[in-house]
Design a protein around this motif. Sequence first.
Motif, mmCIF file in Angstrom:
data_model
loop_
_atom_site.group_PDB
_atom_site.id
_atom_site.type_symbol
_atom_site.label_atom_id
_atom_site.label_comp_id
_atom_site.label_asym_id
_atom_site.label_seq_id
_atom_site.Cartn_x
_atom_site.Cartn_y
_atom_site.Cartn_z
ATOM 1 N N GLU A 169 -21.271 2.832 -27.739
ATOM 2 C CA GLU A 169 -21.336 3.011 -26.285
ATOM 3 C C GLU A 169 -21.279 1.716 -25.486
ATOM 4 O OE1 GLU A 169 -24.356 6.063 -25.079
ATOM 5 O OE2 GLU A 169 -24.903 5.923 -27.200
ATOM 6 N N GLY A 170 -21.412 0.590 -26.147
ATOM 7 C CA GLY A 170 -21.407 -0.663 -25.422
ATOM 8 C C GLY A 170 -22.662 -0.847 -24.585
ATOM 9 N N VAL A 171 -22.534 -1.628 -23.516
ATOM 10 C CA VAL A 171 -23.696 -1.977 -22.711
ATOM 11 C C VAL A 171 -24.260 -0.776 -21.959
ATOM 12 C CG1 VAL A 171 -22.493 -2.581 -20.560
ATOM 13 C CG2 VAL A 171 -24.576 -3.841 -21.226
ATOM 14 N N GLY A 172 -23.492 0.295 -21.823
ATOM 15 C CA GLY A 172 -23.979 1.485 -21.124
ATOM 16 C C GLY A 172 -25.238 2.059 -21.756
ATOM 17 N N ALA A 173 -25.313 2.039 -23.088
ATOM 18 C CA ALA A 173 -26.500 2.561 -23.777
ATOM 19 C C ALA A 173 -27.704 1.664 -23.518
ATOM 20 C CB ALA A 173 -26.237 2.672 -25.274
ATOM 21 N N VAL A 174 -27.458 0.361 -23.410
ATOM 22 C CA VAL A 174 -28.540 -0.578 -23.111
ATOM 23 C C VAL A 174 -29.077 -0.337 -21.708
ATOM 24 C CG1 VAL A 174 -29.169 -3.014 -22.918
ATOM 25 C CG2 VAL A 174 -27.540 -2.284 -24.667
#
Length: 222
Positions: free
Chosen positions: A84-89
Motif C-alpha cells: 500500500e505504500g505510505v497510505g497504510a502508514v
Amino acid sequence: MLFDIRVLMFLCVILALVVTSSADSAELTKSAPYLSDLEAGVLREMNLARSEPRRYAEFLEERRRYYRGNRFERPGDIAIITTEGVGAVDEAIDFLRQVKPIGALTPSRGMSRAADDHVRDQGPSGGLGHRGKDRSRAYDRANRYGRWNGKIGENISYGQDDPRDVVVQLIVDDGLRDRGHRDNIFDPAFRVVGVACGEHSAYRAMCVTKFAAGYEEAVSAP
C-alpha cells in the motif's frame, strides 16, 4: 539564552526517555527472565503503543519520509516493497491519534513457550501462517502450557529483528485490509501476552506474539 534553555529542555526530554526505557527493560528482565532482549523489547514497544498511542504516531511520522512510492528505503537497510505504500502508514497514524490509551500487557511464561513452539516449527523450514506443521492452532499451542480464557489471538511478524520495527510492522499491517494484527495489539480485552522471536530461513527473522484475556499457567511448567 532562550535558545540555550530550549536545547537544555530537549536534552532533558531525551535523557528522560533513555532512563525510562532502561528502567522498563530492567523491570521486564526481573519479572520475565525467560524473554530475550529482543522479546522483552517487543513487549515494551507494544505496551508503549497501548499506553501512549499519540507518541507512537510520532515514530510512524518519522518513518514516512523514507517511502518512495511503494518502496520503503531507510538508509542502511534493505529496501522493502510494500503493498500500500505510505497510505497504510498515514492510516495507522490517524488511528494512533484517535485510539484511547489502554493498560499494559502482562508477560506469561506459558504463552511465551507456546509462541516459541511456533517459532521453532516455522523458522527452520521457512513456513508462514498460524497453522503449525502438526495442524495446531494458536489456542492449541497455548493450552500445552496452561489454559487460556476469555479470548485469544496471535500475531506473527516476519523479516524484522528490531523491537520497534516488529511492532510498527504489525500496527501498519500493510496489505491486510482488516488490520487484524493492529486490532490484537490494541484490544483492551487482551491482558496477557507471550512473546518469542527467532531466525527464519526465508525471511531472516520472525516474532510470534500470543495474546489472551486471561491465562492460568500449568503448575508443572518450569
